[in-house]
Scaffold this motif. Structure first.
Motif, mmCIF file in Angstrom:
data_model
loop_
_atom_site.group_PDB
_atom_site.id
_atom_site.type_symbol
_atom_site.label_atom_id
_atom_site.label_comp_id
_atom_site.label_asym_id
_atom_site.label_seq_id
_atom_site.Cartn_x
_atom_site.Cartn_y
_atom_site.Cartn_z
ATOM 1 N N ASP A 4 57.883 41.407 39.381
ATOM 2 C CA ASP A 4 58.978 41.300 40.354
ATOM 3 C C ASP A 4 58.587 40.394 41.523
ATOM 4 O O ASP A 4 58.907 40.666 42.672
ATOM 5 N N HIS A 5 57.888 39.286 41.201
ATOM 6 C CA HIS A 5 57.403 38.389 42.259
ATOM 7 C C HIS A 5 58.527 37.684 43.015
ATOM 8 O O HIS A 5 58.319 37.247 44.146
ATOM 9 N N ALA A 6 59.706 37.573 42.396
ATOM 10 C CA ALA A 6 60.805 36.918 43.119
ATOM 11 C C ALA A 6 61.351 37.845 44.206
ATOM 12 O O ALA A 6 62.002 37.389 45.152
ATOM 13 N N ALA A 7 61.098 39.163 44.069
ATOM 14 C CA ALA A 7 61.535 40.103 45.120
ATOM 15 C C ALA A 7 60.555 40.057 46.287
ATOM 16 O O ALA A 7 60.961 39.962 47.449
ATOM 17 N N THR A 8 59.282 40.140 45.962
ATOM 18 C CA THR A 8 58.226 39.930 46.955
ATOM 19 C C THR A 8 56.921 39.784 46.186
ATOM 20 O O THR A 8 56.771 40.339 45.098
ATOM 21 N N THR A 9 55.989 39.023 46.739
ATOM 22 C CA THR A 9 54.753 38.741 46.028
ATOM 23 C C THR A 9 53.577 39.254 46.869
ATOM 24 O O THR A 9 53.694 39.340 48.095
ATOM 25 N N PRO A 10 52.460 39.648 46.226
ATOM 26 C CA PRO A 10 51.399 40.306 47.008
ATOM 27 C C PRO A 10 50.886 39.453 48.183
ATOM 28 O O PRO A 10 50.841 38.224 48.105
ATOM 29 N N LEU A 11 50.472 40.164 49.218
ATOM 30 C CA LEU A 11 49.922 39.510 50.411
ATOM 31 C C LEU A 11 48.617 38.801 50.040
ATOM 32 O O LEU A 11 47.756 39.385 49.378
ATOM 33 N N ARG A 12 48.464 37.573 50.478
ATOM 34 C CA ARG A 12 47.220 36.825 50.229
ATOM 35 C C ARG A 12 46.145 37.287 51.202
ATOM 36 O O ARG A 12 46.448 37.620 52.368
ATOM 37 N N ALA A 13 44.878 37.206 50.746
ATOM 38 C CA ALA A 13 43.760 37.576 51.618
ATOM 39 C C ALA A 13 43.753 36.691 52.868
ATOM 40 O O ALA A 13 43.500 37.166 53.984
ATOM 41 N N SER A 14 44.061 35.417 52.699
ATOM 42 C CA SER A 14 44.048 34.488 53.847
ATOM 43 C C SER A 14 45.086 34.916 54.889
ATOM 44 O O SER A 14 44.850 34.825 56.103
ATOM 45 N N ALA A 15 46.235 35.404 54.413
ATOM 46 C CA ALA A 15 47.297 35.820 55.330
ATOM 47 C C ALA A 15 46.892 37.098 56.060
ATOM 48 O O ALA A 15 47.107 37.245 57.278
ATOM 49 N N ARG A 16 46.281 38.019 55.310
ATOM 50 C CA ARG A 16 45.856 39.279 55.924
ATOM 51 C C ARG A 16 44.824 39.001 57.026
ATOM 52 O O ARG A 16 44.931 39.520 58.143
ATOM 53 N N GLU A 17 43.867 38.135 56.697
ATOM 54 C CA GLU A 17 42.820 37.828 57.693
ATOM 55 C C GLU A 17 43.401 37.133 58.914
ATOM 56 O O GLU A 17 43.048 37.446 60.052
ATOM 57 N N ALA A 18 44.288 36.194 58.684
ATOM 58 C CA ALA A 18 44.893 35.474 59.815
ATOM 59 C C ALA A 18 45.695 36.446 60.686
ATOM 60 O O ALA A 18 45.657 36.370 61.924
ATOM 61 N N TRP A 19 46.400 37.367 60.033
ATOM 62 C CA TRP A 19 47.208 38.338 60.789
ATOM 63 C C TRP A 19 46.299 39.222 61.653
ATOM 64 O O TRP A 19 46.550 39.402 62.854
ATOM 65 N N LEU A 20 45.224 39.737 61.007
ATOM 66 C CA LEU A 20 44.341 40.655 61.736
ATOM 67 C C LEU A 20 43.660 39.952 62.909
ATOM 68 O O LEU A 20 43.565 40.502 64.009
#
Ligand code: PLP
Length: 385
Positions: A4-20
């Motif tokens: 169901d990637h068109a609904a939402t796709t898993p969070l990338r590690a790079s995005a998680r790190e940038a967010w934190l």
């Protein structure tokens, strides 16, 4: 098994790190003190990277709470803005297969008497006829909005032809590029578009972050009023961690785009071939030509197999899929996209969307090919077919 990637796709590690990392900063990006300036620097760096990844200037990136808000701003803001400049421009032109984030604000404008709505028909593969568009656009058109790629069926629209038809009449063009960004060369300036919508969670960024890219000088009436952020076009405290995570995910998605597209085409071909053999009663929707569709979406219509039954049975064996259409109180409504491509309302409630993405593997394809024939047979039996 996540299909169901068109609904939402898993969070990338790079995005998680940038967010934190960004969330460690306390400042409001609009505050004048040093903490605020640090948050502002994170935000503006992210805005520049988002702009660079999508072929825009940083000043053209309006950050929003996601694709839905960006679409609403484009449809209402540009229609009102253009109609204010020239009251004769009342006709709002969209395609019949738009996401509800475009369709519903457009219909809302028409219902309240602000616009005359034109919904362009599509062919059985879900593509608009650029020739018909030429006939629909003229001196009374305020805005054309045609999605770059469809979220249910995966059909890619002829964006260049849309731009050409609209430009002849001085009409701005917006495209919802939410589904296109992971796989297609979405570039604001090269496309000739005036505005486009993107969303972070379709590229491995967080949910609740997106942007409207809008060329300078467009008459864009604000939808959210408040503190005057983003030149008052979109007020609201700016989300520096969200923007940083979006930029990180987008950088990775763009870098992987060509390889992912080729990889998913191969997986998709295997899936479609297996479905033809094992579920012959299913019709695979969309264009046959890979140039005219997204690589990761397989959309099926299986008359008699209601979507909610099939999805429930797949879920029971650990497979996450969707119908591609809106669910209300657990019931799948007939898909307006399937109906626009010629299916009856009954058949349009019998759709399954299997969408592949970054984490998809051969095992996912094998699992769904094993499970689907039984799910379809049981769903059809339940509806008396
Ligand atoms: N437009 C399209 C084509 C989509 O697929 C989606 C999400 O499903 C949206 C808009 C809405 O985006 P968001 O979930 O960020 O509000």
């Amino acid at each position: 098994m996540y299909l169901d990637h068109a609904a939402t796709t898993p969070l990338r590690a790079s995005a998680r790190e940038a967010w934190l990392a960004a969330a460690e900063e306390v400042g409001n990006p609009s505050s004048l003190h040093a903490a605020g300036r640090r948050a502002r620097a994170i935000l503006e760096d992210a805005r520049e990277r988002i702009a660079a990844a999508l072929g825009a200037d940083a000043a053209e990136v309006i950050l929003t709470s996601g694709g839905t808000e960006a679409d609403n701003l484009a449809i209402k803001g540009l229609h009102w803005g253009r109609a204010a400049e020239d009251p004769a421009r009342r006709d709002l032109v969209i395609s019949a297969v738009e996401h509800h984030a475009v369709l519903d604000p457009a219909r809302w404008l028409a219902e309240r008497g602000d616009a005359d709505l034109v919904e362009l028909p599509v062919d059985p593969a879900g593509r608009i006829d650029a020739g018909a568009l030429g006939g629909a656009v003229g001196a009374t058109t305020s805005l054309v909005s045609v999605m770059w790629a469809n979220n249910e069926v995966g059909t890619v629209q002829p964006v260049a032809a849309v731009v050409e038809a609209a430009r002849a009449h001085g009409v701005p063009v917006h495209a919802d590029a939410v589904q296109a960004v992971p796989y297609l060369d979405v570039h604001l300036h090269r496309s000739g578009l005036d505005a486009l919508t993107v969303s972070a969670h379709k590229v491995g960024g967080p949910v609740g972050v997106g942007a409207l890219l809008a060329r300078r000088g467009l008459p864009l009436v604000p939808v959210a009023h408040g503190g005057g952020q983003q030149r008052s076009v979109r007020s609201g405290t700016l989300d520096a961690p969200g923007a940083a995570a979006f930029a990180a995910a987008l950088d990775d998605a763009v870098a992987e785009r060509d390889a992912e597209r080729a990889r998913l085409e191969r997986l998709r071909a295997r899936l479609v071939e297996g479905l033809r053999a094992r579920v012959p009663e299913a019709t695979v929707s969309g264009p046959a030509d890979p140039a005219h569709r997204l690589p990761g979406i397989v959309h099926l219509v299986v008359p008699g197999a209601r979507a909610e039954s099939v999805l429930f049975l797949l879920d029971a064996v650990g497979i996450a899929a969707s119908s591609g259409s809106a669910c209300t109180a657990g019931l799948v409504q007939s898909s307006h996209v399937a109906m626009a491509t010629g299916w009856s309302a009954d058949d349009a409630a019998c759709t399954v969307r299997l969408s592949l993405g970054r984490t998809s593997t051969d095992e996912d394809v094998a699992a769904v090919l094993d499970a689907l024939p039984d799910a379809v047979a049981r769903a059809r039996a339940a509806s008396g077919r």
